[in-house]
Design a protein around this motif. Structure first.
Motif, mmCIF file in Angstrom:
data_model
loop_
_atom_site.group_PDB
_atom_site.id
_atom_site.type_symbol
_atom_site.label_atom_id
_atom_site.label_comp_id
_atom_site.label_asym_id
_atom_site.label_seq_id
_atom_site.Cartn_x
_atom_site.Cartn_y
_atom_site.Cartn_z
ATOM 1 N N GLY A 123 -5.775 -12.216 -4.191
ATOM 2 C CA GLY A 123 -6.688 -11.156 -4.824
ATOM 3 C C GLY A 123 -8.030 -11.633 -4.231
ATOM 4 O O GLY A 123 -8.919 -10.691 -3.909
ATOM 5 N N SER A 124 -8.261 -12.695 -4.011
ATOM 6 C CA SER A 124 -9.809 -13.201 -3.997
ATOM 7 C C SER A 124 -9.947 -12.898 -2.395
ATOM 8 O O SER A 124 -11.038 -12.422 -2.050
ATOM 9 N N VAL A 125 -9.088 -12.876 -1.605
ATOM 10 C CA VAL A 125 -9.182 -12.621 0.011
ATOM 11 C C VAL A 125 -9.172 -11.157 0.092
ATOM 12 O O VAL A 125 -10.027 -10.677 0.835
ATOM 13 N N ARG A 154 -10.277 -9.190 -2.197
ATOM 14 C CA ARG A 154 -11.632 -8.620 -2.261
ATOM 15 C C ARG A 154 -12.838 -9.099 -1.654
ATOM 16 O O ARG A 154 -13.812 -8.262 -1.344
ATOM 17 N N ARG A 155 -12.623 -10.520 -0.878
ATOM 18 C CA ARG A 155 -13.809 -10.635 -0.095
ATOM 19 C C ARG A 155 -13.820 -9.746 1.015
ATOM 20 O O ARG A 155 -14.928 -9.705 1.606
ATOM 21 N N PHE A 156 -12.845 -9.317 1.704
ATOM 22 C CA PHE A 156 -12.588 -8.182 2.881
ATOM 23 C C PHE A 156 -12.731 -6.923 2.313
ATOM 24 O O PHE A 156 -12.471 -5.913 2.986
ATOM 25 N N SER A 157 -12.789 -6.540 1.048
ATOM 26 C CA SER A 157 -12.777 -5.212 0.219
ATOM 27 C C SER A 157 -11.491 -4.453 0.647
ATOM 28 O O SER A 157 -11.698 -3.217 0.732
ATOM 29 N N LEU A 158 -10.477 -5.043 1.027
ATOM 30 C CA LEU A 158 -9.071 -4.507 1.149
ATOM 31 C C LEU A 158 -8.463 -3.737 -0.042
ATOM 32 O O LEU A 158 -7.615 -2.824 -0.169
ATOM 33 N N ASP A 159 -9.229 -4.162 -1.202
ATOM 34 C CA ASP A 159 -8.604 -3.570 -2.595
ATOM 35 C C ASP A 159 -8.991 -2.170 -2.371
ATOM 36 O O ASP A 159 -8.334 -1.019 -3.194
ATOM 37 N N GLU A 160 -10.092 -1.461 -1.844
ATOM 38 C CA GLU A 160 -10.564 -0.382 -1.869
ATOM 39 C C GLU A 160 -9.731 0.739 -0.927
ATOM 40 O O GLU A 160 -9.867 1.905 -0.939
ATOM 41 N N LEU A 161 -8.657 0.068 -0.077
ATOM 42 C CA LEU A 161 -8.269 1.012 0.963
ATOM 43 C C LEU A 161 -7.235 2.174 0.253
ATOM 44 O O LEU A 161 -7.248 3.302 0.988
ATOM 45 N N PRO A 162 -6.560 1.972 -0.793
ATOM 46 C CA PRO A 162 -5.938 3.140 -1.418
ATOM 47 C C PRO A 162 -6.837 4.146 -1.909
ATOM 48 O O PRO A 162 -6.327 5.249 -2.245
ATOM 49 N N ASN A 163 -8.308 3.802 -2.135
ATOM 50 C CA ASN A 163 -9.165 4.797 -2.300
ATOM 51 C C ASN A 163 -9.189 5.799 -1.624
ATOM 52 O O ASN A 163 -9.574 7.136 -1.779
ATOM 53 N N PHE A 164 -8.709 5.565 -0.201
ATOM 54 C CA PHE A 164 -8.898 6.781 1.046
ATOM 55 C C PHE A 164 -7.860 7.935 0.403
ATOM 56 O O PHE A 164 -7.950 9.074 0.948
#
Length: 174
Positions: free
Chosen positions: A106-108, A110-120
Motif C-alpha cells: 500500500g505504501s508503494v 500510494r507513493r506512485f498514486s496507483l490507488d487513484e487508477l480506479p477513479n477513472f
C-alpha cells in the motif's frame, strides 16, 4: 450562451467529452496492469482489491468513489489500529502520521498514486472529472464551512491543487 455558473456552453460540453475519452483510454491501456495489481493487493491484504467510500460530488450529490486498497481490509475500524495520540490527530485531520493500517504494498501504491487508477471508472461514468477539487467525505465537508458551497459547485476530480501540491502536509484551512 452561458449557464448560471458562468462557464461557456462549449466548456460544459468539451470538458466532459475530454473526461470520457481520456478515461476510456486509461481504462483500456491500464486493464491488464490493474488486474495484476488487483491480484497482488488480494494477496497482500486478504481483502477486496477495490476500496469504495461514499463522497460528496457536485452539488453535494453522493457517489461511491473507487480506489485500489492500500490499507488492511478492516481499516475503517480506526480504533483497532490507532494509538490515542493518532486518534486525536485522526479526529481533527482525518489522516495520521505513520498510519499502521497502510500495508507495505500500500505504501508503494500510494507513493506512485496507483490507488487513484480506479477513479477513472468514476470519470467514465460522469461522477467526477479528471481535473477538479479533491472528492471529500461528508464528514470532512464540515471543515470547509461556508466555502463548502464553492467546493461542491464543480465536479470533483482525480487531480487538482490538493493532489499536485503538498497533499500530505495539507490542512483543511490550506
Amino acid at each position: 450562451c452561458r449557464e448560471h455558473d458562468g462557464r461557456p456552453l462549449v466548456y460544459r460540453f468539451v470538458k466532459p467529452l475530454f473526461d470520457v475519452a481520456f478515461s476510456a483510454c486509461v481504462i483500456a491501456i491500464g486493464l491488464v496492469p490493474c488486474l495484476v495489481l488487483s491480484v497482488m493487493i488480494v494477496a497482500d491484504t486478504k481483502g477486496s482489491p477495490i476500496y469504495s467510500q461514499i463522497r460528496a460530488g457536485k452539488y453535494g450529490r453522493p457517489f461511491k468513489v473507487w480506489k485500489f486498497r492500500s490499507m488492511v481490509a478492516d481499516s475503517d475500524d480506526v480504533e483497532k489500529y490507532l494509538s490515542a495520540e493518532q486518534m486525536r490527530q485522526w479526529k481533527t485531520e482525518r489522516k495520521v502520521d505513520d498510519d499502521p493500517r497502510i500495508t507495505r504494498l500500500g505504501s508503494v501504491i500510494r507513493r506512485f498514486s496507483l490507488d487513484e487508477l480506479p477513479n477513472f471508472l468514476n470519470v467514465f461514468l460522469g461522477q467526477i472529472s479528471v481535473i477538479g477539487p479533491r472528492a471529500i467525505t461528508y464528514d470532512e465537508l464540515r471543515h470547509y464551512g461556508a466555502r463548502a458551497v464553492d467546493l461542491l459547485s464543480v465536479p470533483q476530480g482525480i487531480t487538482g491543487a490538493w493532489q499536485t501540491g503538498a497533499r500530505n502536509d495539507a490542512t483543511f484551512e490550506s
